[in-house]
Design an enzyme around this catalytic site. Structure first.
Site, PDB file in Angstrom:
ATOM      1  N   ASP A  86       0.831  -1.199   0.000  1.00 33.43           N
ATOM      2  CA  ASP A  86       0.000   0.000   0.000  1.00 33.43           C
ATOM      3  C   ASP A  86       0.870   1.255   0.000  1.00 33.43           C
ATOM      4  O   ASP A  86       0.361   2.378  -0.108  1.00 33.43           O
ATOM      5  CB  ASP A  86      -0.988   0.003   1.162  1.00 33.43           C
ATOM      6  CG  ASP A  86      -0.334  -0.091   2.524  1.00 33.43           C
ATOM      7  OD1 ASP A  86       0.917  -0.154   2.594  1.00 33.43           O
ATOM      8  OD2 ASP A  86      -1.058  -0.103   3.530  1.00 33.43           O
ATOM      9  N   SER A  87       2.187   1.068   0.047  1.00 33.41           N
ATOM     10  CA  SER A  87       3.119   2.172  -0.179  1.00 33.41           C
ATOM     11  C   SER A  87       2.925   2.791  -1.552  1.00 33.41           C
ATOM     12  O   SER A  87       3.410   3.893  -1.815  1.00 33.41           O
ATOM     13  CB  SER A  87       4.567   1.691  -0.026  1.00 33.41           C
ATOM     14  OG  SER A  87       4.787   0.505  -0.779  1.00 33.41           O
ATOM     15  N   ASP A 136      -1.002  -6.133  -0.071  1.00 33.61           N
ATOM     16  CA  ASP A 136      -1.398  -5.471   1.169  1.00 33.61           C
ATOM     17  C   ASP A 136      -2.912  -5.270   1.232  1.00 33.61           C
ATOM     18  O   ASP A 136      -3.537  -4.888   0.238  1.00 33.61           O
ATOM     19  CB  ASP A 136      -0.743  -4.094   1.275  1.00 33.61           C
ATOM     20  CG  ASP A 136       0.515  -4.104   2.120  1.00 33.61           C
ATOM     21  OD1 ASP A 136       0.651  -4.994   2.982  1.00 33.61           O
ATOM     22  OD2 ASP A 136       1.367  -3.213   1.921  1.00 33.61           O
ATOM     23  N   GLU A 157      -1.450  -5.414   8.791  1.00 27.39           N
ATOM     24  CA  GLU A 157      -0.688  -4.855   9.896  1.00 27.39           C
ATOM     25  C   GLU A 157      -1.387  -5.126  11.220  1.00 27.39           C
ATOM     26  O   GLU A 157      -2.612  -5.250  11.284  1.00 27.39           O
ATOM     27  CB  GLU A 157      -0.513  -3.341   9.706  1.00 27.39           C
ATOM     28  CG  GLU A 157       0.288  -2.973   8.480  1.00 27.39           C
ATOM     29  CD  GLU A 157       0.468  -1.475   8.332  1.00 27.39           C
ATOM     30  OE1 GLU A 157       0.066  -0.718   9.246  1.00 27.39           O
ATOM     31  OE2 GLU A 157       1.017  -1.036   7.301  1.00 27.39           O
ATOM     32  N   GLU A 183       9.197  -4.106  10.865  1.00 18.19           N
ATOM     33  CA  GLU A 183       9.623  -2.830  10.292  1.00 18.19           C
ATOM     34  C   GLU A 183      10.025  -1.827  11.359  1.00 18.19           C
ATOM     35  O   GLU A 183       9.333  -1.656  12.366  1.00 18.19           O
ATOM     36  CB  GLU A 183       8.506  -2.213   9.441  1.00 18.19           C
ATOM     37  CG  GLU A 183       8.899  -0.868   8.829  1.00 18.19           C
ATOM     38  CD  GLU A 183       7.912  -0.321   7.834  1.00 18.19           C
ATOM     39  OE1 GLU A 183       8.168   0.773   7.298  1.00 18.19           O
ATOM     40  OE2 GLU A 183       6.885  -0.983   7.572  1.00 18.19           O
TER      41      GLU A 183
END
Length: 291
Positions: free
Chosen positions: A68-69, A107, A139, A206
């Site tokens: 999703d970056s 994602d 996440e 991360e």
């Protein structure tokens, strides 16, 4: 209707690899768990958002992450929070079309899975149908463990993500490294164990202080994928555009393996100069009248 389709190789730039490699599987990735002492071959993962990038990265990677970056890298959004399922599906399908070897992980964007395991299943099933990807990533730690279990038990492979979780940037207050206090470090370790025990086939760690990443890698049964974590993780991931040097500002944990920004700028400058000088197009680029 699925967005995955066969490309007309006679007219498209996006031609398939002439000799496709056998695609890796989620169980094969899970089986690559090392011993936390750099004893096994580390897993290689990079982000991909387009067919062409997927083609170039695929022979060298074990996994491609449709992250999703893309909200920031492709769309110029201030964070990943505004990214939609539809955006992820469009780019995920492109990456699947452009790859033959890597496991493609997509994602789940913010708001598509947090409400309930049932909501997460609906979103994940839709993404996998639309794209042909092999797995989803979400996440969160202990709070998301029931969702990870719910999806895994229903045939949807899940990659976890703990530590610095960009979708929670508003709650975290920024993108700084996590785990500097003993309490926060303990929570990150507990989060990783929770999602691993719930059935995640791998866990991204991360932006944490290194001892946390090492402890997690040695404590859980599935592979860890580091980004700003430790070389002792079972694998590594970076945003491709960052490691290729397309952006001037990057996180501390990014190593720039090239300066594509500079090289692209130089190439475009040469193109502009030749257009203005009327030296391009030349004889090789035009279609002369045949006698």
């Amino acid at each position: 209707m699925s967005t995955t389709f066969t490309i007309d190789t006679a007219t498209s730039r996006a031609n398939p690899t002439p000799a496709p490699m056998k695609r890796l599987t989620v169980p094969a990735i899970r089986a690559r768990k090392g011993d936390g002492q750099a004893g096994g071959e580390p897993l290689v993962m990079l982000t991909a958002y387009t067919v062409r990038n997927a083609q170039l990265l695929d022979p060298h990677c074990d996994m491609l992450l449709v992250g999703d970056s893309l909200g920031q890298v492709i769309y110029g959004l201030p964070s990943t929070v505004p990214v939609t399922l539809e955006m992820m599906a469009a780019h995920g399908a492109a990456v699947v079309r452009g790859s033959y070897h890597s496991v493609v992980v997509i994602d789940m964007p913010f708001g598509s899975y947090e409400a309930s395991p049932e909501k997460a299943f609906e979103s994940a099933a839709w993404l996998l149908k639309q794209t042909g990807a092999a797995a989803v990533k979400l996440e969160g730690g202990t709070a998301m463990a029931p969702t990870v279990a719910f999806l895994s038990e229903r045939g949807i492979p899940v990659m976890g993500h703990v530590g610095l979780t960009p979708q929670a940037v508003n709650a975290l207050g920024g993108y700084g490294a996590r785990g500097r206090s003993a309490a926060e470090a303990a929570k990150i370790v507990a989060d990783a164990k929770a999602v691993a025990n719930a059935g995640a086939f791998a866990v991204v760690i991360e932006g944490v202080v290194e001892p946390i990443a090492i402890e997690i890698t040695r404590s859980i049964a599935c592979p860890t994928i580091g980004i700003g974590a430790s070389a002792q993780c079972d694998g590594q991931v970076l945003v491709t555009e960052d490691m290729l040097g397309l952006f001037e500002r990057t996180a501390r944990f990014v190593k720039k393996f090239d300066d594509l920004s500079g090289r692209i700028s130089a190439a475009v400058e040469q193109y502009a100069d030749e257009v203005r000088a009327r030296s391009f197009p030349g004889l090789e680029q035009i279609y002369p009248q045949k006698d």
